[in-house]
Design a protein around this motif. Structure first.
Motif, PDB file in Angstrom:
ATOM      1  N   GLU A   1      42.832  60.774  12.559  1.00  0.00           N
ATOM      2  CA  GLU A   1      43.137  59.866  11.445  1.00  0.00           C
ATOM      3  C   GLU A   1      44.526  60.194  10.875  1.00  0.00           C
ATOM      4  N   ILE A   2      44.808  61.503  10.721  1.00  0.00           N
ATOM      5  CA  ILE A   2      46.117  61.919  10.174  1.00  0.00           C
ATOM      6  C   ILE A   2      47.244  61.435  11.095  1.00  0.00           C
TER       7      ILE A   2
ATOM      8  N   SER B   1      47.258  59.077  13.380  1.00  0.00           N
ATOM      9  CA  SER B   1      47.400  57.605  13.401  1.00  0.00           C
ATOM     10  C   SER B   1      48.113  57.124  12.151  1.00  0.00           C
ATOM     11  N   ARG B   2      47.759  57.724  11.001  1.00  0.00           N
ATOM     12  CA  ARG B   2      48.368  57.297   9.744  1.00  0.00           C
ATOM     13  C   ARG B   2      49.888  57.538   9.764  1.00  0.00           C
ATOM     14  N   TYR B   3      50.310  58.737  10.193  1.00  0.00           N
ATOM     15  CA  TYR B   3      51.757  59.017  10.222  1.00  0.00           C
ATOM     16  C   TYR B   3      52.477  58.121  11.217  1.00  0.00           C
TER      17      TYR B   3
ATOM     18  N   SER C   1      51.613  55.191  12.281  1.00  0.00           N
ATOM     19  CA  SER C   1      51.783  53.791  11.863  1.00  0.00           C
ATOM     20  C   SER C   1      52.881  53.686  10.802  1.00  0.00           C
ATOM     21  N   LEU C   2      53.047  54.748  10.001  1.00  0.00           N
ATOM     22  CA  LEU C   2      54.180  54.736   9.061  1.00  0.00           C
ATOM     23  C   LEU C   2      55.513  54.706   9.823  1.00  0.00           C
TER      24      LEU C   2
ATOM     25  N   GLN D   1      58.781  63.312   7.107  1.00  0.00           N
ATOM     26  CA  GLN D   1      57.409  63.240   7.622  1.00  0.00           C
ATOM     27  C   GLN D   1      57.023  64.457   8.464  1.00  0.00           C
TER      28      GLN D   1
ATOM     29  N   GLU E   1      49.738  68.954   6.449  1.00  0.00           N
ATOM     30  CA  GLU E   1      48.431  68.294   6.363  1.00  0.00           C
ATOM     31  C   GLU E   1      47.510  68.780   7.482  1.00  0.00           C
TER      32      GLU E   1
END
Ligand code: ASP
Ligand code: MG
Length: 440
Positions: free
Chosen positions: A90-91, A93-95, A97-98, A118, A125
């Motif tokens: 999840e972490i 994928s989140r970065y 997509s940013l 980032q 994280e």
């Protein structure tokens, strides 16, 4: 409280991250842990940013995709349980997509700085969740909530301290606070950074801000060496350095520390210890206000130096000439490193030659100008060197076979700086190593 900073290679592989946790668990007391981005990440983010600025989105996308694969493999190895592997995914994928979002929008300097930040955000994280998985009492301490720089890009130590102290207090029940190196907010509150290698600086700023008992910088080398190990074969780690000696060495090219690192620590007398993640037992280097005097401690070299000579008979017996010369450099915000004068000429060196054409143009009004590029400053450091008999003789007889362009001695008590052509650097460093240190 102890501040521990781990660099890119120390967090760059899952097994290394696990090792850091072991190390933290065996270190007593409360700790603030400062992390860099995983090794290679900041370089890749710079590449992506450059591609986007130069309108090459396909190349940027290729880099983003490759980097994502790297992180996906990383989390699969780092986390052991299915639940945490899912959190890791999840972490990531989140970065990513940013990153894709930043790449798709109007990419400017501001997005660039956001992109660069980032690397540290994702490494901390991931590390935090790894600590959670191992049930280690910890919390994330967001650097963007306290780390700031002013309009001259200088860290605001007092403000950082004011913000950080209450944050640390409210999180006082946990053993480990994990925060990002390198990143900060600037005077317009945008995301910014402390320049490449800035995580060391973060650790020192935090250590000074909370008056830590010690700042530990963990890298992959066993302390600050007496000479450049990439150029000279027989180097050794120095057990103890004073703040002044270490500052001098970091500024003049010892790659192990960001050049400004020592300043905040020195201001509040917080000792800085350089340690090796690959060899925890190695003593490393302790930097503090104590240390022996009158010994050659170490040598560092800084390349890319330009020497400028201004010669004028008007300088003879005149006052105010040096001021006029220095004013030109001041006007173009160009720091001078070395200075050497005679009755009719002055030589100065600069590291940042961006304004050289304008500087040269203005200096012409003061005399005839000569510029030498591709110079190297070799800085020989040791507290109290100037008080010791015979040091110059020892240095110059050692350097006899090499042509020296400029010398600076006596400005501070702890260094002798020598300027020579970069082509002669390797020879000079090796000669000095043999001539100044007891290598057995
Ligand atoms: N990640 C940043 C860099 O590579 C900051 C640091 O590692 O100190 O420069
Ligand atoms: Mg570094």
């Amino acid at each position: 409280m102890v501040v521990l900073k781990f660099g890119g290679t120390s967090v760059g592989k899952p097994e290394r991250m696990r090792k850091i946790t072991d190390l933290l668990l065996s270190t007593p007391g409360k700790k603030i842990v400062v992390l860099s981005a995983l090794s290679g990440t900041t370089n890749t983010l710079v590449k992506i940013g450059d591609f986007l600025l130069s309108q090459s989105p396909e190349s940027a996308t290729r880099e983003i995709n490759d980097l994502e694969k790297h992180y996906e493999a990383f989390i699969k190895d780092l986390f052991t349980t299915e639940a945490y592997k899912a959190i890791g995914q999840e972490i990531v994928s989140r970065y990513f997509s940013l990153f894709r979002l930043l790449a798709a929008g109007r990419f400017d300097d501001r997005s660039y700085r956001e992109l660069l930040a980032q690397g540290e955000l994702i490494s901390t994280e991931l590390f935090y969740h790894h600590l959670q998985e191992r049930k280690v009492s910890s919390r994330l301490l967001p650097a963007l909530h306290f780390m700031s720089i002013d309009e001259n890009n200088e860290p605001e130590l007092e403000k950082i301290s004011e913000r950080l102290k209450p944050l640390v207090q409210t999180l006082g029940n946990v053993d480990i606070l994990v925060t990002q190196g390198y990143i900060c907010r600037n005077h317009t509150n945008e995301i910014d950074n402390l320049k490449r290698g800035g995580s060391d600086y973060t650790a020192s700023l935090i250590g000074a801000a909370i008056r830590a008992s010690e700042i530990q910088i963990w890298t992959d080398i066993d302390g600050m060496h007496n000479n450049d190990p990439r150029i000279v074969k027989k180097t050794f780690p120095i057990a103890e350095l004073t703040f002044d000696e270490a500052s001098e060495l970091a500024y003049f090219g010892a790659k192990i520390l960001h050049p400004s690192t020592i300043v905040p620590a020195q201001r509040y007398g917080v000792p800085v210890r350089l340690k090796n993640t690959m060899d925890e037992k190695a003593a490393g280097t302790l930097i503090s206000d104590k240390g022996s005097r009158g010994q050659f401690k170490a040598i560092a070299a800084k390349d890319g130096i330009t020497a400028i000579n201004v010669k004028s008979s008007r300088m003879l017996l005149a006052y105010g000439f040096l001021r006029k010369v220095f004013e030109v450099f001041e006007k173009y915000k160009t720091p001078i490193d070395m200075v050497s004068t005679s009755e009719v000429a002055v030589s100065v060196t600069i590291d940042d030659a961006r304004a050289l054409p304008q500087i040269e143009e203005e200096l012409k009004a003061l005399g005839s100008i000569e510029v030498d590029k591709d110079q190297t400053i070799i800085c020989i450091v040791g507290n109290g060197l100037a008080e010791k008999e015979g040091v110059l003789k020892q240095v110059f007889s050692t350097l006899a076979p090499v042509k020296v362009r400029m010398v600076s001695f006596g400005g501070s008590n702890n260094n002798i700086s020598i300027l020579l052509e970069t082509a002669n650097k390797e020879k000079a460093l090796n000669l000095l190593n043999e001539g100044l240190f007891d290598l057995n």
